[in-house]
Design an enzyme around this catalytic site. Structure first.
Site, PDB file in Angstrom:
ATOM      1  N   ARG A  67      27.516  64.051  26.285  1.00 47.86           N
ATOM      2  CA  ARG A  67      26.291  62.973  27.301  1.00 47.86           C
ATOM      3  C   ARG A  67      26.881  64.118  29.157  1.00 47.86           C
ATOM      4  NH1 ARG A  67      26.641  57.041  26.029  1.00 47.86           N
ATOM      5  NH2 ARG A  67      26.709  58.010  23.240  1.00 47.86           N
TER       6      ARG A  67
ATOM      7  N   ASP B 194      25.681  63.321  32.722  1.00 43.72           N
ATOM      8  CA  ASP B 194      25.287  61.339  34.533  1.00 43.72           C
ATOM      9  C   ASP B 194      24.166  62.578  34.902  1.00 43.72           C
ATOM     10  OD1 ASP B 194      26.880  59.518  33.300  1.00 43.72           O
ATOM     11  OD2 ASP B 194      27.829  60.145  34.193  1.00 43.72           O
TER      12      ASP B 194
ATOM     13  N   ARG C 270      35.030  63.882  37.004  1.00 43.27           N
ATOM     14  CA  ARG C 270      34.858  63.161  38.536  1.00 43.27           C
ATOM     15  C   ARG C 270      36.478  62.899  39.109  1.00 43.27           C
ATOM     16  NH1 ARG C 270      29.693  60.791  37.698  1.00 43.27           N
ATOM     17  NH2 ARG C 270      29.741  60.280  39.449  1.00 43.27           N
TER      18      ARG C 270
END
Lengths: 248, 248
Positions: free
Chosen positions: A50, A52, A197
């Protein structure tokens, strides 16, 4: 049924991320719609991972099964003609039946773009994190080395994630600076939710002197997310490539 | 009154170009609004040149007169806090009374970005022209040399322009290729309306074999726009820098 692997580039700015949601525009949802138009069938698409909202991809990978006898080389153009312009199928390969975009993957490369300037950049606003203060890149490079190899990255995962095995291996962290753009690339066997991140956020905090290398070492040892800085924003992150046996 | 020169970066995607219009969002209009909020006055802003809808700038220049006793170094931040995120004041300099962003300019640099790939790129869609067919870059480089120096560029101007003197001087045309991105940079004493985009359009037509170097030479001699290909689209064009005496 043919097992088709596709490589996908997208601009994440206008997407609520990769994964189909009840409300909100997603990359997986747009591809599913295009495949429905192309084949007449509802087709399940498995992505390698996935991303974001706001996160981009240069080489996301997915696979799906279909009957349609279209030549493999025509699939990118056929799907692109049905897809919105912020997503593009850049390659398609016919794979063995047991290939799975996620389970067959042996590694990934992400990169994170930081724009270093005292004033903000309109052209970079959706494609990198703006850092207006001075950061010590040599210190960031040095500290990043403690992350290389196999570690329990529990402290580098967004809270709320249900993953049990938090051990991952990072093979490379590369720093490239070109004018005002600092790109940090990460290669490893897999990354936890928000891991890249969180690492970038911590390295920036370290680069500006808010935390030290010891905080990072301690976060690895203790699994305590709170030792690190804020999570870097999504718009600087790019999923560059997914590795499979033989494609590396 | 202080004469303030500002350097401006903008992402042209969501703008109807530089120049204030009765309807439509423009860069000049947004800066005028921000200056009104900052100073309480309606202030006239002169730009070094217009850019069309979709065209970007890294170094557009403008000047305006104001009374406000704000330190020059604080002007970028003060205006940026009032400006939308697709435009940014990157520098401000206090200039002599007779400085004029347009009339004092002695040259400009533009660059044009071409994305070379068989499939389209979502990340490049607003920032470059997509060319999906093969082009011969060496041939383009060679043909571009005939444009260097002082010529009457009447044939390289959008029809409907009211300019009388169509003589301009091009000092440099540089080709830079980085992976799939071809950037062509132009420096000269001035450019007619759509001149860079017409040149790029012609070079691409030449690179794919639709026209020859002789078409370009003949267009220079005859002023006949029809000898060249279509005008390249706006999203590949960037106003990089405006040159003034002493700033070059």
């Amino acid at each position: 049924m043919r097992n088709i692997m596709i490589e996908i580039e997208y601009d994440g700015t206008q997407f609520c991320g990769w994964q189909i949601q009840p409300n909100g525009r997603t990359v997986q949802g747009e591809i599913k719609k295009a495949l429905h138009t192309l084949t007449g069938n509802q087709i399940k698409i498995d992505g390698a991972g996935r991303t974001d909202a706001g996160v981009h991809a240069r080489g996301q990978v997915a696979n799906f099964f279909m009957d349609l006898a279209i030549p493999i080389g025509k699939i990118p153009m056929a799907l692109n003609s049905l897809l919105p312009e912020d997503v593009s199928i850049v390659n398609a390969v016919e794979m063995p039946q047991d290939f799975h975009a996620r389970y067959s993957a042996i590694g990934k490369r992400y990169s994170y773009l930081i724009y270093l300037n005292s004033v903000r950049s309109p052209l970079m606003r959706n494609y990198g994190q703006h850092v207006s203060y001075k950061i010590d890149i040599d210190k960031m490079k040095d500290a990043s080395k403690v992350l290389l190899g196999t570690h329990d990255f529990k402290g580098f995962m967004a809270s709320g994630s249900k993953i049990i095995n938090t051990v991952r291996r990072i093979d490379e962290i590369d720093f490239n600076i070109h004018e005002k753009n600092l790109e940090i690339a990460f290669e490893g066997n897999g990354f936890l939710y928000n891991m890249v991140r969180i690492i970038v956020g911590a390295l920036i905090e370290l680069g500006r002197g808010k935390i030290s290398k010891e905080h990072i070492i301690l976060a690895l040892q203790s699994g305590n997310r709170k030792l690190l800085g804020p999570t870097a924003p999504p718009q600087g992150l790019y999923l560059d490539k997914v590795f499979y046996p033989l494609t590396r």
